[in-house]
Enzyme design. Structure first.
Site, short mmCIF file in Angstrom:
data_model
loop_
_atom_site.label_atom_id
_atom_site.label_comp_id
_atom_site.label_asym_id
_atom_site.label_seq_id
_atom_site.Cartn_x
_atom_site.Cartn_y
_atom_site.Cartn_z
N GLY A 1 -12.45 0.06 3.00
CA GLY A 1 -12.71 -1.33 2.87
C GLY A 1 -11.77 -2.09 2.46
CG ASP A 2 -8.92 -5.59 1.36
OD1 ASP A 2 -8.30 -4.92 0.61
OD2 ASP A 2 -8.79 -6.55 1.57
CE LYS B 1 -2.49 -0.84 -3.78
NZ LYS B 1 -3.49 -1.92 -3.48
CG ASN C 1 -15.87 -2.92 -4.57
OD1 ASN C 1 -14.84 -2.60 -4.72
ND2 ASN C 1 -16.77 -2.00 -4.76
CD GLN D 1 -3.16 0.34 0.33
OE1 GLN D 1 -3.79 -0.54 0.64
NE2 GLN D 1 -3.80 1.35 -0.27
CB THR E 1 -10.72 -0.94 -6.90
OG1 THR E 1 -10.67 -0.12 -5.51
CG2 THR E 1 -9.46 -1.81 -6.90
CB SER F 1 -9.84 6.39 -0.52
OG SER F 1 -10.52 5.32 -0.40
CE LYS G 1 -5.61 -3.76 2.81
NZ LYS G 1 -6.38 -3.27 1.60
P1 NDP Z 1 -14.65 -8.57 -1.50
O1 NDP Z 1 -14.87 -8.97 -0.14
O2 NDP Z 1 -15.77 -7.50 -2.13
O3 NDP Z 1 -14.61 -9.65 -2.76
C1 NDP Z 1 -13.72 -10.55 -2.57
C2 NDP Z 1 -13.91 -11.57 -3.64
O4 NDP Z 1 -12.78 -12.50 -3.86
C3 NDP Z 1 -15.36 -12.63 -3.38
O5 NDP Z 1 -15.79 -12.99 -4.47
C4 NDP Z 1 -14.67 -13.81 -2.54
O6 NDP Z 1 -15.27 -15.08 -2.60
C5 NDP Z 1 -13.15 -14.07 -3.14
N1 NDP Z 1 -12.33 -14.53 -2.42
C6 NDP Z 1 -11.84 -14.06 -1.17
N2 NDP Z 1 -10.87 -14.87 -0.71
C7 NDP Z 1 -10.70 -15.81 -1.43
C8 NDP Z 1 -9.86 -16.88 -1.50
N3 NDP Z 1 -8.93 -17.26 -0.50
N4 NDP Z 1 -10.07 -17.80 -2.65
C9 NDP Z 1 -10.72 -17.60 -3.51
N5 NDP Z 1 -11.72 -16.58 -3.70
C10 NDP Z 1 -11.69 -15.51 -2.73
O7 NDP Z 1 -13.16 -7.93 -1.60
P2 NDP Z 1 -12.77 -6.63 -2.62
O8 NDP Z 1 -13.36 -7.13 -4.13
O9 NDP Z 1 -12.68 -5.55 -2.18
O10 NDP Z 1 -11.10 -7.27 -2.75
C11 NDP Z 1 -10.57 -8.15 -3.74
C12 NDP Z 1 -9.17 -8.24 -3.65
O11 NDP Z 1 -8.98 -6.62 -4.32
C13 NDP Z 1 -8.30 -8.17 -2.49
O12 NDP Z 1 -7.01 -8.54 -2.84
C14 NDP Z 1 -8.15 -6.49 -2.01
O13 NDP Z 1 -7.03 -6.49 -1.24
C15 NDP Z 1 -8.08 -5.89 -3.35
N6 NDP Z 1 -8.26 -4.52 -3.57
C16 NDP Z 1 -9.38 -4.05 -3.12
C17 NDP Z 1 -9.83 -2.46 -3.18
C18 NDP Z 1 -11.16 -2.14 -2.99
O14 NDP Z 1 -11.26 -0.76 -3.29
N7 NDP Z 1 -11.99 -2.81 -2.64
C19 NDP Z 1 -8.52 -1.61 -3.61
C20 NDP Z 1 -7.51 -2.30 -3.94
C21 NDP Z 1 -7.20 -3.47 -3.62
P3 NDP Z 1 -16.27 -15.31 -1.20
O15 NDP Z 1 -17.31 -14.50 -1.25
O16 NDP Z 1 -16.49 -16.74 -1.68
O17 NDP Z 1 -15.21 -15.21 -0.16
#
Ligand code: NDP
Length: 434
Positions: free
Chosen positions: A153-154, A102, A229, A99, A198, A366, A114
């Site tokens: 969020g994350d 980034k 997300n 982060q 994102t 953000s 984080k």
């Molecule tokens: P969400 O919780 O909205 O979604 C996560 C998704 O990934 C879900 O579909 C989830 O499935 C799946 N997932 C999570 N863990 C696993 C796993 N171990 N194996 C397979 N699938 C998995 O999170 P985000 O979309 O916010 O975040 C996704 C990624 O993007 C993360 O790496 C986060 O750090 C990164 N990120 C997010 C940002 C943001 O603005 N939100 C900004 C920058 C990076 P299930 O529902 O089954 O758990």
């Protein structure tokens, strides 16, 4: 390794950055003075705390909370909170380290941090989620603030959780400090386009990479992992730019729709019903199939966007994608491709965008939310999204030019790591040994 045992993800992230810095240090040996590299790898502060909460049956649960305040040379610590059972200090440190660079790449005045918890929100009621968020903030509130540390969020943390955390912060701090959290709802200080940021940003970055090869997303077949997300809004922007997105997933399996995913249905399932992606197959039927478990990277595509979690795309997956003719891969998630996979993409001349550049759109927006909060203003969707697109295209150009300057044309990993490092290092040098 001795100093940070049992933290493989943190080692992996540090290793990737350090492996790119030899070229900079050779050119500017002074960047290594005053133990700057050692200082940049050590978080300024790490907070670990107990989060007790009571479930619907009256049973008490104890989770562990984390906030790693990694580097504040460029501004207040800034980075998301993750709620997932896999969370531990090593994961939060890797995310905080990434982060830092980034946030530097966005060009905005924000440091890196984080946090999160090993709490599993799956299957928990609305009330349980609220009680958990309130208990977490009861401790976290003393460590954060508009000028100190600004969480967001994350994984497992969206608008709902941010709302509950903000409500508890407001109560404990006895002030309406809108800029203490980002990713807020529009009704209480959130920014338009933050939800989309994102995913949209990742696709704009991909589009910029494709332009360097005289092509675009139009007519391309795309596979996106995850259905949270980042994944949902990556799908939306890719479709807007003319791509056909045929697959997405969750942690239980993946769904393929040869006709192109019905995004309204994905949104309904994941954002409204909070259901499993397997339901897509059940509701849609024709031309659709669901694979429980398995690897989504077996699905042939031109462009792959891993948007779920760390190390979800390994060397074997990369080889499959290459064999199937992939031309570009952009990390919407943080560090989803293993080092083996990244090497394979580079060797095969596949365009590869590392997360710290490609998914920087979320944190950039953000920072725009913080600007709106500071000026008590609220911008239109178009104004915010236009600024985001400019930021993403600039990050792309910055990474491409930096890579070229250091003799690694087209290597966005080298470009992102060096450009981010130089910005943080310049500020750290100016601030003295702190
Ligand atoms: P969400 O919780 O909205 O979604 C996560 C998704 O990934 C879900 O579909 C989830 O499935 C799946 N997932 C999570 N863990 C696993 C796993 N171990 N194996 C397979 N699938 C998995 O999170 P985000 O979309 O916010 O975040 C996704 C990624 O993007 C993360 O790496 C986060 O750090 C990164 N990120 C997010 C940002 C943001 O603005 N939100 C900004 C920058 C990076 P299930 O529902 O089954 O758990």
């Amino acid at each position: 390794l001795r100093r940070n045992p049992n933290e493989p993800e943190f080692h992996q992230a540090v290793d990737e950055v350090l492996s790119c810095l030899g070229r900079v240090i050779a050119k500017h040996p002074d960047y290594a003075d005053h133990a700057l590299i050692e200082r940049i790898c050590e978080p300024e502060r790490q907070i670990i705390f107990r989060i007790p909460w009571v479930d619907e049956q009256g049973q008490v649960h104890i989770n562990r909370g984390f906030r790693v305040q990694f580097n504040s040379a460029l501004g207040p610590f800034k980075g998301g909170m993750r709620f997932h059972p896999s969370v531990n200090v090593g994961i939060i440190k890797f995310l905080g380290f990434e982060q830092t660079f980034k946030n530097a790449l966005t060009g905005m005045p924000i440091g890196g941090g984080k946090g999160g918890s090993d709490f599993d929100p799956k299957g928990r009621s609305e009330l349980e989620i609220m009680r958990f968020c309130q208990s977490m903030m009861t401790e976290l509130h003393r460590h954060i603030g508009e000028y100190t540390d600004v969480p967001a969020g994350d994984i497992g943390v969206g608008k709902r959780e941010i709302g509950y955390m903000f409500g508890q912060y407001k109560r404990l701090a006895n002030r309406y400090e809108a800029g203490v959290l980002t990713g807020k709802g529009l009704s209480y200080g959130g920014s338009r386009a933050r939800t989309e940021a994102t995913g949209y940003g990742t696709v704009w970055f991909t589009d910029s990479m494709l332009r360097t090869r005289g092509t675009s997303l139009d007519g391309k077949t795309v596979v996106v992992s995850g259905s949270g997300n980042v994944a949902i809004y990556a799908i939306e922007k890719a479709q807007e730019l003319g791509a056909k997105v045929i697959a997405c997933s969750d942690s239980a399996g993946y769904v393929v729709d040869e006709n192109g995913l019905d995004l309204d249905l994905v949104k309904e399932l994941k954002e409204v019903r909070r259901d499993r992606i397997s339901e897509y197959d059940r509701l849609k039927g024709d031309g659709v199939y669901y694979v429980a478990g398995g690897s989504i990277w077996d699905v042939p595509c031109d462009i792959a966007l891993p948007c779920a979690t760390q190390n979800e795309l390994n060397g074997k997956d990369a080889k499959t994608l290459i064999r199937n003719g992939v031309i570009a891969v952009a990390e919407g998630a943080n560090m989803p491709a293993t080092p083996d996979a990244v090497n394979a993409f580079h060797k095969a001349d596949v365009l590869f965008a590392p997360g710290k550049a490609a998914n920087a759109g979320g944190v950039a927006t953000s920072a725009l939310e913080m600007q709106q909060n500071a000026s008590r203003d609220s911008w239109s969707f178009d104004k915010t999204a236009d600024r985001l697109e400019t930021i993403m295209r600039n990050i792309h150009d910055d990474c491409a030019e930096t890579a070229a300057t250091y003799g690694e044309q087209g290597n966005y990993v080298v470009g992102a790591n060096i450009a981010g490092f130089v910005r943080v290092a310049e500020a750290m040098r100016a601030l003295g040994v702190v």
